[in-house]
Structure formats: structure tokens, C-alpha cells
Design a protein around this motif. Structure first.
Motif, PDB file in Angstrom:
ATOM      1  N   ARG A   5       7.143   3.446  -8.239  1.00 24.21           N
ATOM      2  CA  ARG A   5       6.751   3.758  -9.614  1.00 24.21           C
ATOM      3  C   ARG A   5       5.607   4.766  -9.624  1.00 24.21           C
ATOM      4  NH1 ARG A   5       5.095  -1.822  -8.769  1.00 24.21           N
ATOM      5  NH2 ARG A   5       2.837  -2.138  -8.888  1.00 24.21           N
ATOM      6  N   ARG A   6       5.303   5.277 -10.798  1.00 16.50           N
ATOM      7  CA  ARG A   6       4.190   6.205 -10.940  1.00 16.50           C
ATOM      8  C   ARG A   6       2.902   5.388 -10.919  1.00 16.50           C
ATOM      9  NH1 ARG A   6       4.623  10.488 -15.686  1.00 16.50           N
ATOM     10  NH2 ARG A   6       6.446  11.015 -14.421  1.00 16.50           N
ATOM     11  N   ALA A   7       2.435   5.112  -9.735  1.00 18.52           N
ATOM     12  CA  ALA A   7       1.288   4.219  -9.549  1.00 18.52           C
ATOM     13  C   ALA A   7      -0.024   4.941  -9.834  1.00 18.52           C
ATOM     14  CB  ALA A   7       1.283   3.665  -8.128  1.00 18.52           C
ATOM     15  N   GLN A   8      -1.085   4.139  -9.996  1.00 20.67           N
ATOM     16  CA  GLN A   8      -2.410   4.682 -10.268  1.00 20.67           C
ATOM     17  C   GLN A   8      -3.152   5.046  -8.984  1.00 20.67           C
ATOM     18  OE1 GLN A   8      -4.517   2.301 -13.463  1.00 20.67           O
ATOM     19  NE2 GLN A   8      -2.769   0.948 -13.109  1.00 20.67           N
ATOM     20  N   PHE A   9      -2.462   4.982  -7.857  1.00 20.31           N
ATOM     21  CA  PHE A   9      -3.066   5.354  -6.576  1.00 20.31           C
ATOM     22  C   PHE A   9      -1.985   5.841  -5.640  1.00 20.31           C
ATOM     23  CE2 PHE A   9      -1.515   1.128  -5.656  1.00 20.31           C
ATOM     24  CZ  PHE A   9      -1.075   1.227  -4.344  1.00 20.31           C
ATOM     25  N   ASN A  10      -2.418   6.503  -4.579  1.00 19.63           N
ATOM     26  CA  ASN A  10      -1.544   6.872  -3.482  1.00 19.63           C
ATOM     27  C   ASN A  10      -2.311   6.596  -2.195  1.00 19.63           C
ATOM     28  OD1 ASN A  10       0.161   8.452  -1.557  1.00 19.63           O
ATOM     29  ND2 ASN A  10       1.164   9.047  -3.469  1.00 19.63           N
ATOM     30  N   VAL A  11      -1.604   6.461  -1.102  1.00 21.35           N
ATOM     31  CA  VAL A  11      -2.281   6.163   0.163  1.00 21.35           C
ATOM     32  C   VAL A  11      -3.279   7.258   0.529  1.00 21.35           C
ATOM     33  CG1 VAL A  11      -0.536   7.235   1.646  1.00 21.35           C
ATOM     34  CG2 VAL A  11      -1.899   5.320   2.520  1.00 21.35           C
ATOM     35  N   THR A  12      -3.035   8.475   0.064  1.00 25.39           N
ATOM     36  CA  THR A  12      -3.962   9.580   0.352  1.00 25.39           C
ATOM     37  C   THR A  12      -5.291   9.442  -0.383  1.00 25.39           C
ATOM     38  OG1 THR A  12      -2.893  10.886  -1.388  1.00 25.39           O
ATOM     39  CG2 THR A  12      -2.122  11.223   0.864  1.00 25.39           C
ATOM     40  N   ASP A  13      -5.369   8.509  -1.328  1.00 27.86           N
ATOM     41  CA  ASP A  13      -6.626   8.262  -2.042  1.00 27.86           C
ATOM     42  C   ASP A  13      -7.616   7.453  -1.203  1.00 27.86           C
ATOM     43  OD1 ASP A  13      -5.762   9.540  -4.375  1.00 27.86           O
ATOM     44  OD2 ASP A  13      -4.798   7.711  -5.123  1.00 27.86           O
ATOM     45  N   ARG A  52      10.624   5.253   1.935  1.00 29.36           N
ATOM     46  CA  ARG A  52      11.285   6.113   0.951  1.00 29.36           C
ATOM     47  C   ARG A  52      12.803   6.033   1.101  1.00 29.36           C
ATOM     48  NH1 ARG A  52       7.185  10.060   2.326  1.00 29.36           N
ATOM     49  NH2 ARG A  52       5.590  10.113   0.706  1.00 29.36           N
ATOM     50  N   THR A  53      13.261   6.014   2.350  1.00 37.75           N
ATOM     51  CA  THR A  53      14.697   5.902   2.613  1.00 37.75           C
ATOM     52  C   THR A  53      15.225   4.563   2.122  1.00 37.75           C
ATOM     53  OG1 THR A  53      14.522   7.339   4.548  1.00 37.75           O
ATOM     54  CG2 THR A  53      16.471   5.936   4.408  1.00 37.75           C
ATOM     55  N   LEU A  54      14.470   3.497   2.374  1.00 37.30           N
ATOM     56  CA  LEU A  54      14.869   2.174   1.898  1.00 37.30           C
ATOM     57  C   LEU A  54      14.963   2.162   0.374  1.00 37.30           C
ATOM     58  CD1 LEU A  54      15.435  -0.841   2.371  1.00 37.30           C
ATOM     59  CD2 LEU A  54      12.958  -1.227   2.319  1.00 37.30           C
ATOM     60  N   PHE A 112      -4.208   4.225   9.872  1.00 30.80           N
ATOM     61  CA  PHE A 112      -3.674   5.125   8.857  1.00 30.80           C
ATOM     62  C   PHE A 112      -2.733   6.163   9.446  1.00 30.80           C
ATOM     63  CE2 PHE A 112      -5.385   5.196   4.362  1.00 30.80           C
ATOM     64  CZ  PHE A 112      -5.462   3.817   4.302  1.00 30.80           C
ATOM     65  N   THR A 113      -2.940   6.544  10.682  1.00 30.20           N
ATOM     66  CA  THR A 113      -1.988   7.439  11.344  1.00 30.20           C
ATOM     67  C   THR A 113      -0.631   6.751  11.448  1.00 30.20           C
ATOM     68  OG1 THR A 113      -3.716   8.571  12.601  1.00 30.20           O
ATOM     69  CG2 THR A 113      -1.471   8.674  13.481  1.00 30.20           C
ATOM     70  N   ARG A 114      -0.645   5.477  11.810  1.00 29.20           N
ATOM     71  CA  ARG A 114       0.605   4.715  11.901  1.00 29.20           C
ATOM     72  C   ARG A 114       1.251   4.543  10.535  1.00 29.20           C
ATOM     73  NH1 ARG A 114       1.754  -0.671  11.531  1.00 29.20           N
ATOM     74  NH2 ARG A 114      -0.440  -1.291  11.576  1.00 29.20           N
ATOM     75  N   LEU A 115       0.439   4.252   9.508  1.00 36.79           N
ATOM     76  CA  LEU A 115       0.988   4.053   8.171  1.00 36.79           C
ATOM     77  C   LEU A 115       1.669   5.312   7.646  1.00 36.79           C
ATOM     78  CD1 LEU A 115      -1.666   1.924   6.233  1.00 36.79           C
ATOM     79  CD2 LEU A 115       0.273   1.188   7.614  1.00 36.79           C
ATOM     80  N   ARG A 116       1.067   6.449   7.891  1.00 33.85           N
ATOM     81  CA  ARG A 116       1.684   7.703   7.436  1.00 33.85           C
ATOM     82  C   ARG A 116       3.058   7.900   8.080  1.00 33.85           C
ATOM     83  NH1 ARG A 116      -3.852   9.380   7.290  1.00 33.85           N
ATOM     84  NH2 ARG A 116      -3.827   9.997   9.487  1.00 33.85           N
ATOM     85  N   LEU A 171       0.821  -1.202   0.000  1.00 35.02           N
ATOM     86  CA  LEU A 171       0.000   0.000   0.000  1.00 35.02           C
ATOM     87  C   LEU A 171       0.860   1.259   0.000  1.00 35.02           C
ATOM     88  CD1 LEU A 171      -2.829   1.306   0.261  1.00 35.02           C
ATOM     89  CD2 LEU A 171      -2.601   1.055   2.740  1.00 35.02           C
ATOM     90  N   LEU A 172       2.017   1.211   0.672  1.00 38.02           N
ATOM     91  CA  LEU A 172       2.923   2.349   0.728  1.00 38.02           C
ATOM     92  C   LEU A 172       4.029   2.268  -0.319  1.00 38.02           C
ATOM     93  CD1 LEU A 172       3.468   2.832   4.574  1.00 38.02           C
ATOM     94  CD2 LEU A 172       1.813   3.974   3.102  1.00 38.02           C
ATOM     95  N   THR A 173       4.526   1.058  -0.581  1.00 41.04           N
ATOM     96  CA  THR A 173       5.719   0.946  -1.421  1.00 41.04           C
ATOM     97  C   THR A 173       5.448   1.074  -2.909  1.00 41.04           C
ATOM     98  OG1 THR A 173       5.519  -1.480  -1.452  1.00 41.04           O
ATOM     99  CG2 THR A 173       6.894  -0.506   0.275  1.00 41.04           C
ATOM    100  N   ILE A 174       4.288   0.620  -3.376  1.00 38.59           N
ATOM    101  CA  ILE A 174       4.012   0.688  -4.817  1.00 38.59           C
ATOM    102  C   ILE A 174       4.069   2.126  -5.335  1.00 38.59           C
ATOM    103  CG2 ILE A 174       2.199   0.341  -6.554  1.00 38.59           C
ATOM    104  CD1 ILE A 174       1.536  -2.303  -5.154  1.00 38.59           C
ATOM    105  N   PRO A 175       3.441   3.112  -4.647  1.00 34.59           N
ATOM    106  CA  PRO A 175       3.562   4.489  -5.133  1.00 34.59           C
ATOM    107  C   PRO A 175       4.954   5.085  -4.984  1.00 34.59           C
ATOM    108  CG  PRO A 175       1.615   4.218  -3.741  1.00 34.59           C
ATOM    109  CD  PRO A 175       2.465   3.004  -3.552  1.00 34.59           C
ATOM    110  N   ILE A 176       5.789   4.492  -4.144  1.00 35.41           N
ATOM    111  CA  ILE A 176       7.162   4.985  -3.992  1.00 35.41           C
ATOM    112  C   ILE A 176       8.026   4.505  -5.146  1.00 35.41           C
ATOM    113  CG2 ILE A 176       9.276   4.772  -2.576  1.00 35.41           C
ATOM    114  CD1 ILE A 176       7.469   4.756  -0.107  1.00 35.41           C
TER     115      ILE A 176
END
Length: 320
Positions: A106-114, A309-311, A298-302, A99-104
Motif C-alpha cells: 500500500r501507499r505507506a507513510q514510510f519506506n525502508v529508505t527512511d 515484490r514478486t510474492l 540493512f544490506t541483507r534486507l535490501r 518493514l519491507l512488505t507494508i510499503p509494497i
């Protein structure tokens, strides 16, 4: 002026937005709720969805239908949920860390903020598994083979950026080894590949490989501690490999879902997750419950995003 209970209720309902929100909640659901799964039928995520769906139906008072839309490590399904009408009738299953790594990566079709979190439901550590006929009986054997034959030992996962794949990325970095990463669309395909000896090592979660142990040998798992379901399987940390990785699987709704509808979904899901029947089903699948309310989840995920991102900056896993 005398304030009566009836006049107080009338005044409350007359407040801007209150009456429409209550009416919307009372009508919801007014058609079947779709629970979209990003992997093929029969896998752990799919089985989670099919276990919770009938329990959720009872709480919502409407039909809940599981819909499989596999592809791109879960991206296809999550993108469809992100684009869905935000009225609570389309929900999606999620897998962490994808849920977090796919948008990091590549240019994914979703973001966690969606999305808005409904609830996290389970937690399931990764495992390292081989065919029972494999000459490798331990992690030391597997790593020795990988060092002797760099980029020749195959490691199967459910997709780039999934927990299975990040297990491989972190393990390679910690042990200075290099495997060939092979991707499949779901657990059934992974089982077919390992049982057919098409791949050497399976990175699937401990729950599925423990529930389907025939002709398999699990040599290690990536939990922080040993599993109560498989106490004989050592953790990677015990073996001197500082890697902890697993799947958290939950449910999300589109971000713009009305607050009243989202609250109803969260309440129903929380009650369903505590149902003894759900706990019983998870136990038969060697899977730990991991309920967490959507807002706290979701607070924890954020808070985890920066770490991934660092990884990515240090070890861009899409290249492995």
C-alpha cells in the motif's frame, strides 16, 4: 617542523566537520531516548523493547523510554520515527517482514529508505495454534476443516503484511485452502480472542505461545528446523508444506541520523544485545537471539525486497 601529538590532534579537530561531529556525539543523549513500539503493551515486540531499554541506558548514559503507538500493523509507529528529528533521540522497533512488505502492499507513510539500521535483535518463527478444546489436533485436521468449509475457518494475526499474515498467505497458496483473516493490534488481543474462542486459529510466533501455553495447543511451527524450546512441535516443511516464516525484530533510527551518533547507537546496542541478562530474558520467553549489526542487517534486507515484490505480484496478500 616538529609534529607533536598535541599538534596532530589539533589539526584533526580543525578539519571541516570533525569537531562538530565529535561535540554532537559527546552530548548525545542530552534528553530521553524514545524507543517507539508499533504494537500494544505486553506483546513480543513490546517485551523485546522493555528488555533491551535498561541495558541500552547503561551504555548510552541516558534514559531510554518505551513508547507504544499501535496501529496498521506497525505502520503508525514507523511513520512517526521516519518523521522524527534525526538526532538519535527517537528510535523505532521493527518487525520483519512488515518493514519491507507494508510499503509494497500500500501507499505507506514510510519506506525502508527512511531508516538506518541500528541492529536486529531476535528471531522468532511463526506457529499454528488452537484452543486446547478445539477438535483439531494436527495441521491435517485444520487444513481438512478449511477445505470442508472454505472461507469459514478464522485465522488471527497482528495485521496485514505482518509475518503472521504472510504465514497465512503462503500456507493457503501451498495447501490450496482459504481462511478468513482476522486482524488484531497486538499479542494480548490475539490471546484474548483465541482463549475466548472468538477465532479458530492463531498465527502468532512460537515464543509468545510457548511462554503462555495455558489452554493452547500448538500443532506446527514455520521455522526452517524445529525449535530447541519446543522440540515436540513439527515444522510445516516436515509436514509437507513448503513454508518458512518468522519475525525478525530489531531497532532503527531515522535515515539522516548523524554518522557519529548512529555509530554510538550501534556500538551501545551491540554491547547491550550481548549482555547475559538480555539472553536470560529471551530464554524465559522461548525466543532466539538474532543479533545482526545495523549495516549488515540493512544490506541483507535490501536484498530481500525484490522477493517480496514478486510474492506480492503473484499473491497480493492485502486481498486475503
Amino acid at each position: 617542523m616538529t609534529i607533536t601529538r598535541r599538534s596532530l590532534i589539533a589539526a584533526t579537530l580543525a578539519a571541516p566537520g570533525i569537531a562538530p561531529a565529535l561535540a554532537q556525539t559527546n552530548r548525545f543523549p542530552d534528553r530521553p531516548v524514545e524507543l517507539v513500539v508499533g504494537f500494544t503493551p505486553g506483546g513480543a515486540t513490546d517485551l523485546d523493547a522493555r528488555a533491551i531499554a535498561p541495558l541500552l541506558e547503561k551504555r548510552l548514559g541516558g534514559t531510554v523510554v518505551v513508547v507504544n503507538r499501535p496501529g496498521a500493523g506497525g505502520e503508525v509507529a514507523l511513520a512517526s520515527v521516519a518523521r522524527a528529528r534525526p538526532d538519535g533521540h527517537t528510535l523505532g522497533t521493527t518487525n520483519m517482514p512488515g518493514l519491507l512488505t507494508i510499503p509494497i502492499e500500500r501507499r505507506a507513510q514510510f519506506n525502508v529508505t527512511d531508516f538506518a539500521g541500528v541492529a536486529n535483535l531476535v528471531t522468532d518463527p511463526n506457529a499454528i495454534t488452537v484452543h486446547q478444546d478445539s477438535p483439531w489436533r494436527s495441521m491435517e485436521d485444520i487444513l481438512g476443516a478449511a477445505r470442508a468449509r472454505p472461507d469459514q475457518v478464522t485465522f488471527a494475526s497482528t495485521g496485514v503484511g505482518t509475518d503472521d499474515h504472510l504465514l497465512l498467505v503462503l500456507m493457503q497458496k501451498a495447501t490450496n485452502t482459504s481462511f478468513i483473516h482476522v486482524v488484531f493490534q497486538g499479542d494480548p488481543q490475539l490471546f484474548t480472542a483465541i482463549l475466548g474462542k472468538q477465532v479458530d486459529v492463531l498465527g502468532l510466533n512460537l515464543g509468545p505461545v510457548s511462554a503462555n501455553p495455558d489452554k493452547l495447543r500448538t500443532v506446527a511451527m514455520a521455522g526452517a528446523t524445529r525449535s530447541r524450546f519446543r522440540p515436540e512441535v513439527p515444522t510445516l516443511k516436515e509436514l509437507g508444506i513448503d513454508v518458512v516464516m518468522g519475525s525478525e525484530r530489531g531497532v532503527v533510527a531515522p535515515a539522516a541520523t548523524p554518522p557519529a551518533v548512529l555509530a554510538k547507537l550501534r556500538e551501545a546496542m551491540a554491547d547491550a544485545a550481548k549482555d547475559p541478562e538480555f539472553a536470560r530474558i529471551l530464554q524465559t520467553r522461548f525466543t532466539e537471539p538474532g543479533f545482526e549489526d545495523g549495516e549488515a542487517w540493512f544490506t541483507r534486507l535490501r536484498g530481500l525486497q525484490e522477493g517480496y515484490r514478486t510474492l506480492w505480484e503473484r499473491t497480493p496478500w492485502a486481498q486475503h
